[in-house]
Scaffold this active site. Sequence first.
Site, PDB file in Angstrom:
ATOM      1  N   TYR A 143       3.928   1.387   4.768  1.00 28.01           N
ATOM      2  CA  TYR A 143       3.005   0.123   5.293  1.00 28.01           C
ATOM      3  C   TYR A 143       3.373  -0.988   4.491  1.00 28.01           C
ATOM      4  O   TYR A 143       2.815  -1.693   3.779  1.00 28.01           O
ATOM      5  CB  TYR A 143       1.585   0.471   4.740  1.00 28.01           C
ATOM      6  N   ASP A 170      -8.355  -0.656  -0.632  1.00 25.08           N
ATOM      7  CA  ASP A 170      -8.296   0.909  -1.276  1.00 25.08           C
ATOM      8  C   ASP A 170      -7.228   0.697  -2.309  1.00 25.08           C
ATOM      9  O   ASP A 170      -7.328   1.516  -3.545  1.00 25.08           O
ATOM     10  CB  ASP A 170      -7.935   1.694  -0.197  1.00 25.08           C
ATOM     11  N   ARG A 221     -16.455   1.626   3.162  1.00 26.74           N
ATOM     12  CA  ARG A 221     -15.889   2.455   1.882  1.00 26.74           C
ATOM     13  C   ARG A 221     -14.624   1.352   1.339  1.00 26.74           C
ATOM     14  O   ARG A 221     -14.337   1.477   0.143  1.00 26.74           O
ATOM     15  CB  ARG A 221     -15.332   3.614   2.201  1.00 26.74           C
ATOM     16  N   HIS A 279       0.666  -1.160  -0.123  1.00 29.67           N
ATOM     17  CA  HIS A 279      -0.044  -0.005   0.055  1.00 29.67           C
ATOM     18  C   HIS A 279       0.752   1.311   0.089  1.00 29.67           C
ATOM     19  O   HIS A 279       0.514   2.380  -0.784  1.00 29.67           O
ATOM     20  CB  HIS A 279      -1.019  -0.015   1.292  1.00 29.67           C
ATOM     21  N   LYS A 280       1.928   1.344   0.885  1.00 27.37           N
ATOM     22  CA  LYS A 280       2.768   2.543   0.766  1.00 27.37           C
ATOM     23  C   LYS A 280       4.087   1.755   1.425  1.00 27.37           C
ATOM     24  O   LYS A 280       4.200   0.719   2.082  1.00 27.37           O
ATOM     25  CB  LYS A 280       2.299   3.436   1.789  1.00 27.37           C
TER      26      LYS A 280
END
Length: 865
Positions: free
Chosen positions: A172, A179, A250, A168-169
Site C-alpha cells: 500500500y 489504523d 473503526r 501502511h504496507k
Amino acid sequence: MKFPVIIGSGVALSAAVLLSLTACRAAAPASARLPREFNGATPLQWSVRLADSETLRLGDRLAWREGRRVKWDYTAGLFTLSLVKLNEVVPTPGYIEFSKDAIGSFIKPDGDIQGFKIEDYNIDNIAPGKTVLALYRLTQEERYRKCADLLRRQLAEHPRTSEGGFWHKQRYPWQMWLDGLFMGAPFYAEYTRDFHGPAADFDDVVKQFRLMDKAAYDAKTGLYYHAWDEKRAQDWANPVTGLSSNFWGRAVGWWAMAQVDTLDFLPKDHPGRAEIIALIQKTAAGIVRWQDPETGVWWQVLDQGTRKGNYREATCSAMFVYAMAKAVNHGHLSRDYVPAILKGYQGILDEFIRSDGAGLISLTRCCSVAGLGFGRDGSYEYYLREPVVDNDLKGVGPFILAGIELQKLLGLPMTATHDIQNPAARPSVAKEWAQMPEILRRIHAPLIPGHEFSIVDFGAAADGKTDSSEAIAKAIAAAVKAGGGRVIVPPGEFLTGPIHLKSRINLHLEHGATLKFKTDPNAYLPAVFTRWEGMECWNYSPLIYAIDAEHIAITGEGTLDGQADMTNWWPWKGRWKGKDLNPPGTPTQKAARDRLNQMVNDNVPVDQRRFGDGDYLRPPFIQPYRCRNVLIEGVHIRRSPMWEINPVLCTNVIVRRVNIFSHGPNNDGCNPESCRDVLIEDTIFDTGDDCIAIKSGRNNDGRRIGVPSENILVRRCQMKRGHGGVTLGSEISGGARNIFVEDCVMDSPELDRAIRFKSNAARGGVMENIFVRNVRVGTVADAALQIDFVYEEGPNGDHRPVVRNLVIENLVVDKARRVLDVQGFPSAEISGVRIHNSVFRGITRDDTVIEADVKLMDCQVLRQP
C-alpha cells in the site's frame, strides 16, 4: 448532551463551544449519582466475563503450531494486551498463560517470528509488539527482547511518505491509514521509553499523528477519513485530496485509541504531549457529535446514521468508550464527557452483549474486516458489504479495556470474580459427545510442499478481463511436476474458467486477490463426472473441481467470485420464490432435471447420463470428488451458480473461516455429501438456501452407492439468511449418522429454521445420532426445529425416512414463530427426539407435531399473545 463541531484544523475552542461545555458541566451527574452497575454487574465484571468467555471459546487457536495455518496478527495482539491489562487489576494467571501461548508461541529463541517477513513492511505486524514488551517485563525471557528489537528494526527501515509518515504496507505505497497509528505509534513510544531511545524517536512518534491529522481531518463533520494516498494514485482516493470517501467507525476508533495509548509512554515534559492531548479533545468532540441518540452506540459509517443499510457497530463503539474513558481518567478530557461515555457503555451492553445460553457471553455485530484497494473502493456500499460477526477480537479487546477504565472512572473497587462457567466442564445430556475428540484426531490439514508458483509468472493478467485459465493450469502443472506446492493468486482481479486441482496442490488467494469465473457455460465443457442434486451424471465442470486427489487445499484471504446473477446461471432454475426467473418460453433446467431423475429411478448406467450444452443444469462452485485430506480455509465465496462447497465421497475434510455470501437459487453454503470425518468451523453463511445441508445421494443413486455422511462436526459458525441453519437432507438416501453441532449463532428474520431435517418416502434414508448443543438463535422466521417428511413427494414412495436419537441441549432462541414443526406419516419413524435445558422466547404460534416422538425436557417456552 450535545457537543459542537470544531471548526477549522486547529483545536482552539470557540465561544460557542465553551458555552456548550459549560452547559454540559452543569448537567453532568455528581459522582454520588453515578451508576455502580450496568445490567446487574460492574464494568470490570463485564470485562472479566467477556475475557473468560473468549479465552474458553478460543482455546489455543491463536497459537502457532507446526502445520497450523495461523499468522502473527494484530487482532491477537490487541486481545492479549487487554488480557495483560486485566490481569494487572484482576490477577489471573490464566490470562498470562493464554497470552504467552497466543503470542509467545510465534517467537523463536533468537527473537525471529514464525511467518514474519520484515520486507513486507506491514505496519500491522508491529501491533503485537505491545504484548511482546509486556511479556518481556513479566518473564525477562531474552527472546521477547530480541523480538521487540526486530520489530523496532522494521520501523527503522519502513518506507515513508515524502514528509516522513509510515506507509501502511509495502503493498500500500504512499498511503497512511488511521489504523496505522494504533499499529505502530504506541509500540514505537513504549520501546523508546523502555530501552532509552533518543528523544528524536519521540519526536518521530508525534510527527506521525501530526501528518495523519493534517491529511485526514474533516472540519465539517469533526471526523477523520479512513486513509490518505499521497500520490492520489489509488482508485479509492479523491484525485484532489488523496482521501478516501467515508468516515468508517473503526478507523476513527483505532485513531482515538492510538492517541490515549501513546501518551502512556511519551515523557511528561515532551512538547508533543500537548499536541496529542489537543488531538484527543478534537477527536472526542467529533465522536460524541455522531453518537446515536437512541442507543448511545455508533454506526458503521459514522455520519450516515439511519441511512439504508447502515448498522450500529460494536467494535468502534467499544473503542470510543475505552478511549474517552481513559482520556477522562488521565485528565486529557474534562468530565463533561462522562454522560456520553456512560450512555455509550450502557448501549454496548444493551445492543451487542448476548448470552449464548450455555454460560458464555458474546459481543455481537462486529464488522469483521474492512480496508482499501484491490477491489475495495471505500464507498458507503463497500463498508456495508463486509461481513458482520460475533466476538471479533478488534471489539473484544477494547470492550475489556473499556470496562477497566469505566471502573476507574466511577471510583469503584478494582475487584471482580470469575463467574463464567465453562460449558465443556458441564456434562452433556448426550454421552455421545465423548466421541468427538476421537473424530477430531482423525481430521488433519493436508500435507502440501512449500514450493510457490505465482500465476502471474505463467502469464495471468490482473485486469479482470484477460482470460487467465491457461496460466492457472500451467501453474498447477508446474506445481504437480515439482511434487506439489502453493499456486499463488496475488492481489488483483483475474478472469478464469474452471480450475481443476491435483494432488498436493494448494490454490492460495492472497489478500486482495479475486478470481472471477466466466459466465459462459461453454467454458465449463467438456463435461466431467459429477453429482447433481445427489445424482451421478456427466455435466458442466464445477468452477473448482478435483477427482480422486489427495492433499488439496483452497486457502487465503481472497475472493472466489462466480459472477452468477439474473443474467446468467440463476435463471436456469426457472421458477423461484414464486416468480419465473426466465421470460415465458425460454428454457430452464426442468426438462433435464426430470430426465435425470427418471434415469436414476430406472437405474440407467451412469456413463449414459450425459448432460451439458442445452440442458441447463447449473454446476456447483467447489466440488472435490472422491478426495482425501481436503482443506478450504479463509476465502470469501460470492455469487455461485448453485451449491457453494460440495465435497462428495471425501474423507478428512476441513472447511474453516470461510465467508459465504450468495443469494441465488439453490445457493446452499456447504453440502458434504457421502463424506466421512468432516470439520466445519468458524465459517459465516449468508445464503439463498440451506446454510449447511448434509447429504448422501438422491433416491436409487444414494441407495446404490450406499455411503452415508458420518462423523461430521460443525462448530462456532454463524448462520444468517437461508432456508435452514444446519440441515440434513433432502438428498439423504444413503443416510447420515454421528453429526455434532455446537457453539453456533443463527440470526436473521430471513433464516427460516435453525435445525432442519427433510426427506420423504421417495428419498428414505436413516438419519441417526445427531447432537446439538450451545446454539444461540436470535431470530428465525419459522421454527427452531423442523422435521419435514412431507417434503416434495411426501408419503408417496416405498422407502421409509427415519430420524432417531436427536438430542438438542442448551438451545436459546430469542424469537421464532414456533418451537416445533415436525411432520411425519405412519410408515415413517421420528423417535427419540429430545430437547433439554433450552429457552424459546417470542413464540407466536402453536407447535405442529404429527406422527413423532418429540419431548421438551426442562425447557422454557415464552409465548407472545
